[in-house]
Motif scaffolding. Structure first.
Motif, PDB file in Angstrom:
ATOM      1  N   GLU A 198       0.821  -1.211   0.000  1.00 41.82           N
ATOM      2  CA  GLU A 198       0.000   0.000   0.000  1.00 41.82           C
ATOM      3  C   GLU A 198       0.858   1.265   0.000  1.00 41.82           C
ATOM      4  O   GLU A 198       0.491   2.265  -0.606  1.00 41.82           O
ATOM      5  N   LYS A 199       2.013   1.188   0.663  1.00 41.03           N
ATOM      6  CA  LYS A 199       2.836   2.382   0.823  1.00 41.03           C
ATOM      7  C   LYS A 199       3.723   2.644  -0.390  1.00 41.03           C
ATOM      8  O   LYS A 199       3.885   3.797  -0.813  1.00 41.03           O
ATOM      9  N   HIS A 202       1.700   0.695  -4.580  1.00 42.17           N
ATOM     10  CA  HIS A 202       0.336   0.892  -5.049  1.00 42.17           C
ATOM     11  C   HIS A 202       0.366   1.488  -6.458  1.00 42.17           C
ATOM     12  O   HIS A 202       1.364   2.061  -6.880  1.00 42.17           O
ATOM     13  N   SER A 288      -6.739   4.987   2.118  1.00 40.27           N
ATOM     14  CA  SER A 288      -5.545   5.764   2.455  1.00 40.27           C
ATOM     15  C   SER A 288      -4.847   6.320   1.220  1.00 40.27           C
ATOM     16  O   SER A 288      -4.387   7.469   1.214  1.00 40.27           O
ATOM     17  N   THR A 289      -4.762   5.515   0.153  1.00 44.06           N
ATOM     18  CA  THR A 289      -4.094   5.976  -1.063  1.00 44.06           C
ATOM     19  C   THR A 289      -4.861   7.126  -1.706  1.00 44.06           C
ATOM     20  O   THR A 289      -4.269   8.137  -2.102  1.00 44.06           O
ATOM     21  N   ARG A 292      -4.561  10.297   0.463  1.00 42.06           N
ATOM     22  CA  ARG A 292      -3.213  10.858   0.376  1.00 42.06           C
ATOM     23  C   ARG A 292      -3.001  11.620  -0.933  1.00 42.06           C
ATOM     24  O   ARG A 292      -2.188  12.544  -1.000  1.00 42.06           O
ATOM     25  N   ASN A 293      -3.757  11.262  -1.951  1.00 42.21           N
ATOM     26  CA  ASN A 293      -3.589  11.880  -3.269  1.00 42.21           C
ATOM     27  C   ASN A 293      -4.771  12.742  -3.675  1.00 42.21           C
ATOM     28  O   ASN A 293      -5.064  12.890  -4.862  1.00 42.21           O
TER      29      ASN A 293
END
Length: 531
Positions: A198-199, A202, A288-289, A292-293
């Motif tokens: 994920e970090k 992705h 989360s992705t 974050r974007n």
């Protein structure tokens, strides 16, 4: 004992980890299936957990990887066992993210002699044994045969035991999936893999600018000055404003504040809750992705002409403040109020100068507290706030009584009360603005209830102590004049969540956008109609 074959060494390490580094797993297993009543089933679970590790280790072992792999597994198991046994936390991918993003100062709060002993016994000594154990490798065909024999035998035993205890295992897998969270090191390996994927791996996501239509609809004579205080690890039931027996909010109780006693958090850890509470995404849709974007509420406010400043006395903003002015107050280089650590009130230093040097546009200031970050609660407040005694003065919470832990934690809440009062005093001195303070904690904390400490539990297991957070609003006279304050106070006991925060902030700054949802703005139903 001479060990020549890698398959024997692999099995012995799996046996060692299974018997000595799975305390938390056994504890939760025996809570549901007491050993005295389920001897055969419990023994098969223990055997199968060892054999499953053996299968995994066999798959990834080779002439050059066996020893490094086994030593890495010992390290993972030792640390996981220590934290899960000591604090009853779960080491999942979100907890790993918290660990990676935690500052060195916060990490040192977790260091102890007990940790050293755990690591020495469960990792260092067996690793030395592995390192100096000579292994003899045969031909590729011979090694594959040996591994296949060990693999098939392990798999066969697992199948036989599961079939023989079929009714138990059917219930175990269906009703008690959460026990797998405590299986060391297999679940941690899975969690590390998930975190890394994920970090770092992705799919590339193009940054999304949203609410491009956002604007403050018309020029307003009075400028807005809003201070948002992001609390850290504060739980709602420790605020005397919410009925707690100890007077932890003596200063706030003297102010005309609006208290919200029923607020739930988006997550149980800072790494999730802080990005979530400032996003326009609701908890049920949180990714989360994507978050974050994507622009958050601070980006939208800045685009609308608001001067935005984030001051941090915590590890960092978890990506929320990447595109606004950011100041770190964890060091005495910037924070003038430091003793054994830098204090939250130091973030107020120079704020009036910041306000004075921004003569145009509204102002939004975010203050991210160190708050009640555990387990060293006794460090979170200056000595003069040690009102409740005796206190726990170690990070080894299991060595302290419940009263000592509670007192140290409550003293830190008392210091937050003082800090919030100082924020209110600052706003009162700026009555030429429309002023407001918004306080909301990121998540709560377990203090030994059900044997659980700290925070970060997965949503499936999270107790209410980790998700029920305090939230308080204070308004200057000019903002009060625009609200039906009595009605707002009468409805403040309604259930709210961190989903409401971003839209409430947009409403306070009177930002117009299709992304602004009136139904999530706490204040919208209580605004007076314009003449």
């Amino acid at each position: 004992m001479k060990i020549r074959q890698q398959t024997l060494l692999i099995f012995l390490v799996a046996l060692w980890i299974g018997l000595f580094s799975n305390n938390a797993f056994f504890k939760h297993l025996f809570e549901i299936y007491p050993f005295s009543d389920n001897i055969i089933f419990d023994i098969t679970v223990i055997i199968n957990s060892i054999l499953f590790m053996n299968l995994v280790f066999l798959l990834f072992s080779s002439k050059y990887t066996t020893k490094p792999l086994l030593i890495l597994m010992l390290l993972t198991a030792a640390f996981s066992n220590y934290f899960m046994t000591t604090y009853d936390v779960v080491i999942d991918h979100s907890m790993i993210e918290n660990a990676v993003e935690t500052s060195m100062k916060e990490s040192l709060d977790l260091f102890s002699l007990n940790m050293v002993l755990y690591i020495l016994f469960l990792f260092v000594l067996p690793s030395i044994f592995i390192y100096f154990t000579p292994l003899q490798f045969g031909s590729l065909k011979m090694e594959l045969k040996r591994k296949a024999q060990s693999f098939i035998l392990s798999l066969l035993v697992i199948v036989i035991t599961i079939v023989s205890q079929g009714d138990y295992y059917a219930t175990f897998f269906r009703e008690h999936k959460q026990i797998r969270y405590y299986a060391t090191p297999t679940f941690q390996i899975y969690s590390v893999k998930k975190f890394i994927k994920e970090k770092y791996f992705h799919k590339s996501v193009e940054f999304q600018h949203v609410a491009m239509d956002a604007k403050i609809d018309e020029p307003i004579p009075e400028r807005e000055l809003i201070v948002m205080v992001v609390g850290e690890t504060a739980r709602a039931d420790r605020f005397s404003l919410n009925g707690y027996a100890k007077q932890t909010n003596p200063l706030l109780e003297q102010e005309d504040i609006i208290n919200f006693p029923q607020v739930s958090s988006c997550g149980t850890a800072t790494a999730k809750s802080v990005p979530c509470m400032f996003s326009l995404t609701q908890k049920k849709d949180y990714d989360s992705t994507a978050v974050r974007n994507t622009d958050n509420v601070l980006d939208i406010l800045k685009r609308s002409g608001v001067n935005v400043l984030w001051r941090d006395n915590n590890s960092d903003s978890k990506g929320v403040a990447l595109r606004v002015d950011y100041e770190d107050f964890q060091s005495s280089d910037t924070n003038p109020i430091c003793d054994i650590e830098c204090r939250d009130e130091g973030m107020l230093s120079g704020l009036q100068e910041y306000i004075n040097t921004h003569p145009k546009g509204d102002i939004m200031i975010v203050l991210h507290q160190m708050g009640n970050h555990g387990p060293a609660y006794y460090k979170r407040y200056p000595k003069r706030f040690e009102k409740f005694t005796p206190v726990c003065t170690t990070n080894q919470l299991e060595e302290c009584s419940k009263e000592e832990i509670d007192n140290a934690y409550d003293n830190a809440i008392l210091y937050t009360d003082y800090f919030l009062k100082k924020v209110i005093d600052l706003l009162k001195r700026n009555n030429d603005f429309e002023t407001a303070m918004v306080y909301m904690s990121d998540h709560g904390e377990s203090l030994g209830e059900h044997g659980i400490y700290l925070h970060g539990m997965p949503d499936l297991l999270a107790p209410i102590e980790q998700t029920h957070v305090p939230s308080v609003l204070w308004f200057g006279d000019k903002v009060k004049g625009e609200l039906k304050v009595d009605e707002l106070k009468a409805n403040s006991k309604n259930s709210y969540s961190q989903d409401n925060l971003s839209h409430t902030l947009l409403g306070l700054f009177e930002v117009q956008s299709e992304y602004y949802k009136k139904e999530l703005d706490i204040l919208e139903p209580f605004r007076k109609e314009e003449d």
